[in-house]
Design an enzyme around this catalytic site. Sequence first.
Site, PDB file in Angstrom:
ATOM      1  N   HIS A 328       4.258   1.459   1.164  1.00  0.00           N
ATOM      2  CA  HIS A 328       4.148   0.101   0.645  1.00  0.00           C
ATOM      3  C   HIS A 328       3.340  -0.732   1.621  1.00  0.00           C
ATOM      4  O   HIS A 328       3.340  -0.472   2.828  1.00  0.00           O
ATOM      5  CB  HIS A 328       5.542  -0.516   0.445  1.00  0.00           C
ATOM      6  CG  HIS A 328       5.533  -1.792  -0.322  1.00  0.00           C
ATOM      7  ND1 HIS A 328       5.408  -3.020   0.286  1.00  0.00           N
ATOM      8  CD2 HIS A 328       5.610  -2.032  -1.658  1.00  0.00           C
ATOM      9  CE1 HIS A 328       5.419  -3.964  -0.648  1.00  0.00           C
ATOM     10  NE2 HIS A 328       5.542  -3.390  -1.831  1.00  0.00           N
ATOM     11  N   ASP A 387       8.923   2.301  -7.073  1.00  0.00           N
ATOM     12  CA  ASP A 387       8.440   3.146  -8.160  1.00  0.00           C
ATOM     13  C   ASP A 387       9.032   4.549  -8.133  1.00  0.00           C
ATOM     14  O   ASP A 387       9.066   5.226  -9.158  1.00  0.00           O
ATOM     15  CB  ASP A 387       6.905   3.241  -8.110  1.00  0.00           C
ATOM     16  CG  ASP A 387       6.233   1.902  -8.336  1.00  0.00           C
ATOM     17  OD1 ASP A 387       6.631   1.206  -9.278  1.00  0.00           O
ATOM     18  OD2 ASP A 387       5.329   1.542  -7.564  1.00  0.00           O
TER      19      ASP A 387
END
Length: 450
Positions: A328, A387
Amino acid sequence: MSDNESLFIGRLSMLAERNDPIDQNLYQKFDVKRGLRNSNGTGVLVGLTSVGDVVGYEMQDGQKVAIPGRLIYRGYNVEDLIRDAEKTNQFAYEQCVYLLLFGELPTHEALDNFRTLLGAKRNLPDNFTEDMIMKAPSSDIMNKLARGVLASYSYDANPEDRSISNILRQCIELVSRFSTLAAYAYQAKRRFYDGKSMYIHNPLPELSTAENFLRLIRNDKSYTDEEAKLLDLVLILHAEHGGGNNSSFTVHVVSSSDTDTYSAMAAAVGSLKGRRHGGANIQVMEMMDDVKANVKDWSNENEVREYLRKIVNKEAFNRTGLIYGLGHAVYTVNDPRASLLRDKAAHLAEVKGLNEEFELYKTIERIGPEVLYEKKGDAKRICANVDLYSGFVYSMLGIPRELFTPLFAVSRIAGWSAHRIEEIVAGGRIYRPGYKSICQERTYVPIDER
């Protein structure tokens, strides 16, 4: 398209591709902030926001220091919002929307009134479903969602009024109707592209956003309270993620040009559709399909590791070298959204008899960063992002994959609305970043001399 047209376009595409590559060294030479990111990985500051914050590191002596991730809405830790909702057995997405829009936690009375307002707006305008959804279905629901947002302009008696009260009214209507738009677009897609039956159910004003969405996408309108509460949690976690994420930044950029609400929100939908943004959870599911098909023993960590190495070495799956669901831009130690979803996924996997598959996800979360480090030698800490588990949770809820990204939009419209209002109130200047031209001026050649 004729064969001649295809050949001509093919030649043009080769010309365009040959004309556009840029020497990668020039980005460093001119100190270009690619992706609006600094060389140390931090985002270039382009604005201020009081809507939300994403915390994953601290700066100490000019260096990034990893810390446990936190997601903040209007100064409140989202984990506290979720804990309170679970304690009181409440659907909390609507409270989350109220907080993002108005900057404060609602009283019981204020929240009840707000829920009533949202419930009253869930139905689409008269003839909208037939004219704007059924007559022009789309194979991709995100494109239909964007079209539905733009079409809403035509059903608004006062679409161009830029007053805050009118923009707020438009945003509340979109927040309320996004779940209906997405669900009806899905039903149209089922009928016209999948050859399946189409079920158009009316939303019920007394139900939450999560309950209505499950009701609208299911043939028999049935769902359990546990299913709806889990979806409510997912909606809360996706509602906002700071002003720097691509779709929220899009809202700021487009709103700064002084355009209408529907144009700004349609642009955000287009951004979210991208596979590097809201479409990433589908990439995770496709990767997991590939892993499950090629790893014989999911409990064998060495076998899983070897196959991940093949993926990273571009020898397997889609040859990108990426392990989707890991890494991320901000979170380093952990993505709090992923941690919360992992815990919920564990319980649902137990109920659904999918413990073996859930353990495979956990194995990839644990050893994936090690495999990436072996290949790249990058000491940057990598954690699972939201996700990795969101698609798995959706699939256990029986939600079709084509609805994964639209569901993200159903949630994120809350944050987009808050950011649009913030830009209108506090921005006041159109975004106009600079681009360094590396094109040399040339002497024009008349057409007869070429």
